[in-house]
Scaffold this motif. Structure first.
Motif, PDB file in Angstrom:
ATOM      1  N   THR A  18      37.588 -86.149 -25.679  1.00  0.00           N
ATOM      2  CA  THR A  18      38.190 -85.031 -26.404  1.00  0.00           C
ATOM      3  C   THR A  18      37.107 -84.124 -26.965  1.00  0.00           C
ATOM      4  OG1 THR A  18      40.161 -86.305 -26.994  1.00  0.00           O
ATOM      5  CG2 THR A  18      39.642 -84.405 -28.371  1.00  0.00           C
ATOM      6  N   ILE A  79      49.165 -88.654 -30.160  1.00  0.00           N
ATOM      7  CA  ILE A  79      48.378 -87.470 -29.805  1.00  0.00           C
ATOM      8  C   ILE A  79      47.788 -87.630 -28.415  1.00  0.00           C
ATOM      9  CG2 ILE A  79      46.375 -86.048 -30.420  1.00  0.00           C
ATOM     10  CD1 ILE A  79      48.717 -85.807 -32.356  1.00  0.00           C
ATOM     11  N   TYR A  80      47.272 -88.822 -28.127  1.00  0.00           N
ATOM     12  CA  TYR A  80      46.600 -89.039 -26.841  1.00  0.00           C
ATOM     13  C   TYR A  80      47.567 -89.104 -25.661  1.00  0.00           C
ATOM     14  CZ  TYR A  80      42.817 -90.139 -29.989  1.00  0.00           C
ATOM     15  OH  TYR A  80      41.887 -90.059 -30.977  1.00  0.00           O
ATOM     16  N   ASN A  83      48.618 -84.717 -25.722  1.00  0.00           N
ATOM     17  CA  ASN A  83      47.775 -83.564 -26.038  1.00  0.00           C
ATOM     18  C   ASN A  83      46.987 -83.023 -24.846  1.00  0.00           C
ATOM     19  OD1 ASN A  83      46.622 -81.688 -27.958  1.00  0.00           O
ATOM     20  ND2 ASN A  83      44.744 -82.880 -27.782  1.00  0.00           N
ATOM     21  N   SER A 113      45.243 -77.255 -28.392  1.00  0.00           N
ATOM     22  CA  SER A 113      45.092 -78.624 -27.924  1.00  0.00           C
ATOM     23  C   SER A 113      43.843 -79.281 -28.502  1.00  0.00           C
ATOM     24  CB  SER A 113      45.034 -78.648 -26.394  1.00  0.00           C
ATOM     25  OG  SER A 113      44.701 -79.940 -25.928  1.00  0.00           O
ATOM     26  N   GLY A 117      43.609 -82.611 -31.216  1.00  0.00           N
ATOM     27  CA  GLY A 117      42.951 -83.862 -30.854  1.00  0.00           C
ATOM     28  C   GLY A 117      41.826 -84.285 -31.771  1.00  0.00           C
ATOM     29  N   SER A 121      40.964 -88.089 -33.082  1.00  0.00           N
ATOM     30  CA  SER A 121      39.844 -88.760 -32.410  1.00  0.00           C
ATOM     31  C   SER A 121      38.855 -89.350 -33.403  1.00  0.00           C
ATOM     32  CB  SER A 121      39.139 -87.789 -31.457  1.00  0.00           C
ATOM     33  OG  SER A 121      38.508 -86.738 -32.157  1.00  0.00           O
ATOM     34  N   TRP A 182      43.196 -87.814 -20.042  1.00  0.00           N
ATOM     35  CA  TRP A 182      44.616 -88.124 -20.281  1.00  0.00           C
ATOM     36  C   TRP A 182      44.982 -89.489 -19.702  1.00  0.00           C
ATOM     37  CZ3 TRP A 182      48.791 -88.272 -16.600  1.00  0.00           C
ATOM     38  CH2 TRP A 182      50.054 -88.438 -17.194  1.00  0.00           C
ATOM     39  N   GLN A 185      43.273 -92.105 -22.140  1.00  0.00           N
ATOM     40  CA  GLN A 185      43.702 -92.115 -23.533  1.00  0.00           C
ATOM     41  C   GLN A 185      45.132 -92.597 -23.718  1.00  0.00           C
ATOM     42  OE1 GLN A 185      42.893 -88.180 -25.067  1.00  0.00           O
ATOM     43  NE2 GLN A 185      40.677 -88.439 -24.936  1.00  0.00           N
TER      44      GLN A 185
END
Length: 435
Positions: A18, A79-80, A83, A113, A117, A121, A182, A185
């Motif tokens: 991220t 979120i992961y 996002n 975005s 993140g 993170s 993506w 995560q």
């Protein structure tokens, strides 16, 4: 290696992508800024607007405000899971932009975005890390952040003969990395700290309230926010302007070619990556935070003194690149990423980070509009002097009020800072579930 340690390492690597994509999309736009301006006939205001809505400023500011709250309410993994799909959409729009409107929308979507993140993170990495290596893990994420510009500027040099098409290819490279990120995560385990906090809320019959209820609820939070925003915002006004406009400055003020400008930035970020890994990640858990922060901040001030008053001769330029490159690796952003996860309780750690990131990147958005105007109307010496003042303020705030967190658990830090207040006032602000 224990299962917890393995999960921490795997999570740190996956989440650090991220950070790579954050800095990568900023410099991908920066490296081709003059090309976009020429293609669409953009004036200085339009150039500033691109910087303002991007991941460098307002886009990420609003994204963080939303993402930080969602990370506290629904979990870091939430979120992961989604996002990166937004990020992929944003860079795809930029890749195929046929006019200024498309370009602006692409920068905005990507920025949203990135902002969403960032709080998740840093929070996830800190919560999953052993307290003895928390700075190291945060340092690894910052190393990834530094690698973004180093790689993108290097690629920018290679594709520079292709003109604007080459810049579109840079965004294609980011899209590919985003797909990989993506995939990794969305498989991560949830933060154990967050799960434990949710279990407490469920047992007590309460639910997570909005971070606005917590952020300014007591003087401990207010002082922490003022400290962290002070350290990061004044530094980021300089770094943000550099991240987006520095190639533009090299070319318009220093008379460099686009390739030369990208080369300088590539070397600068390679030095930053090296200093992050061999400086902050290696020594952040071992040495005094106050002294390590001071060294980085002092080098940052010195770099802009050189660039502003020595000038853009090759000696001045390379001295600037070396000083700033090393300073950025052990400076304000790495410490902010660490301290912002340590100084607040789990139940609103992500949300308060979102608020602070909104303030910091929002101020960078305003500065992104003002900086090109100052540069063209008042000259580089005035703009550079302002940069020096901003960096000096960050230095003083960080050195004077350095927190004592090194090597301690997050629970221990929270207990010391909040004590009875954390048990009474913080829990009292949680909203009771209606029957």
């Amino acid at each position: 290696m224990s299962t917890v340690a393995k999960e921490s390492k795997k999570g740190t690597i996956a989440v650090s992508l991220t950070n790579y994509l954050d800095s990568g999309c900023i410099v991908a736009g920066a490296s081709g800024l003059t090309l976009w301006a020429s293609e669409f006939g953009l004036d200085s205001f339009a150039v500033g607007l691109l910087g303002a809505v991007s991941a460098n400023a307002f886009g990420s500011a609003f994204g963080a405000l939303i993402g930080g709250h969602l990370a506290d309410k629904y979990g870091r993994k939430f979120i992961y899971t989604y996002n990166m799909l937004v990020y992929i959409l944003g860079v795809a729009i930029i890749m195929f932009a046929m006019n200024f409107t498309m370009l602006l929308i692409g920068f905005l979507v990507t920025g949203l975005s990135v902002g969403a993140g960032v709080p998740a993170s840093w929070t996830y990495i800190s919560e999953m890390a052993n307290p003895k290596i928390r700075a190291r893990n945060i340092g690894i994420s910052q190393f990834a952040w530094s690698c973004g510009p180093a790689i993108i500027f290097t690629l920018g040099i290679l594709v520079s003969p292709l003109g604007l098409f080459g810049n579109r290819l840079l965004f294609l490279s980011l899209l590919i990395v985003a797909v990989v990120a993506w995939s990794l995560q969305r498989r991560l385990d949830e933060s154990k700290d967050w799960e434990a906090e949710q279990a407490k809320l469920k047992e007590a019959g309460t639910k997570q309230s909005h971070p606005f209820k917590h952020a300014f609820s007591n003087m401990i939070n207010i002082k922490s926010i003022l400290f962290l925003v002070g350290v990061y915002m004044f530094w980021n006004l300089v770094a943000g302007a550099m991240g987006f406009f520095m190639p533009f400055v090299y070319e318009t003020v220093g008379g460099l070619t686009n390739t030369q400008a990208n080369l300088l930035q590539a070397v600068l970020w390679i030095l930053t990556a090296a200093a992050t890994y061999f400086g902050f990640a290696k020594f952040g858990d071992r040495v005094s935070h106050r002294w390590l922060f001071f060294v980085g901040a002092a080098m940052a001030v010195a770099s802009w003194i050189v660039l502003t008053y020595v000038g853009m001769s090759w000696i001045g330029l390379w001295s600037f690149v070396i000083l700033w490159g090393i300073s950025a690796g052990i400076g304000a952003q790495a410490f902010y990423a660490l301290w912002s996860t340590e100084l607040f309780p789990t139940q609103y750690r992500g949300g308060v980070q979102g608020i602070m990131f909104f303030i910091v990147r929002g101020s960078a958005g305003i500065w992104s509009i003002i900086f090109p105007v100052i540069l063209t109307s008042l000259g580089f010496t005035v703009a550079g002097t302002i940069m020096i003042i901003l960096l000096a303020i960050s230095l003083l705030i960080g050195v004077i009020w350095t927190p004592n967190t090194r090597g301690r658990t997050l629970d221990d830090i929270t207990e010391e800072r909040y004590g009875a207040l954390n048990k009474k006032e913080v829990e009292a602000t949680l909203v009771k579930e209606s029957d």
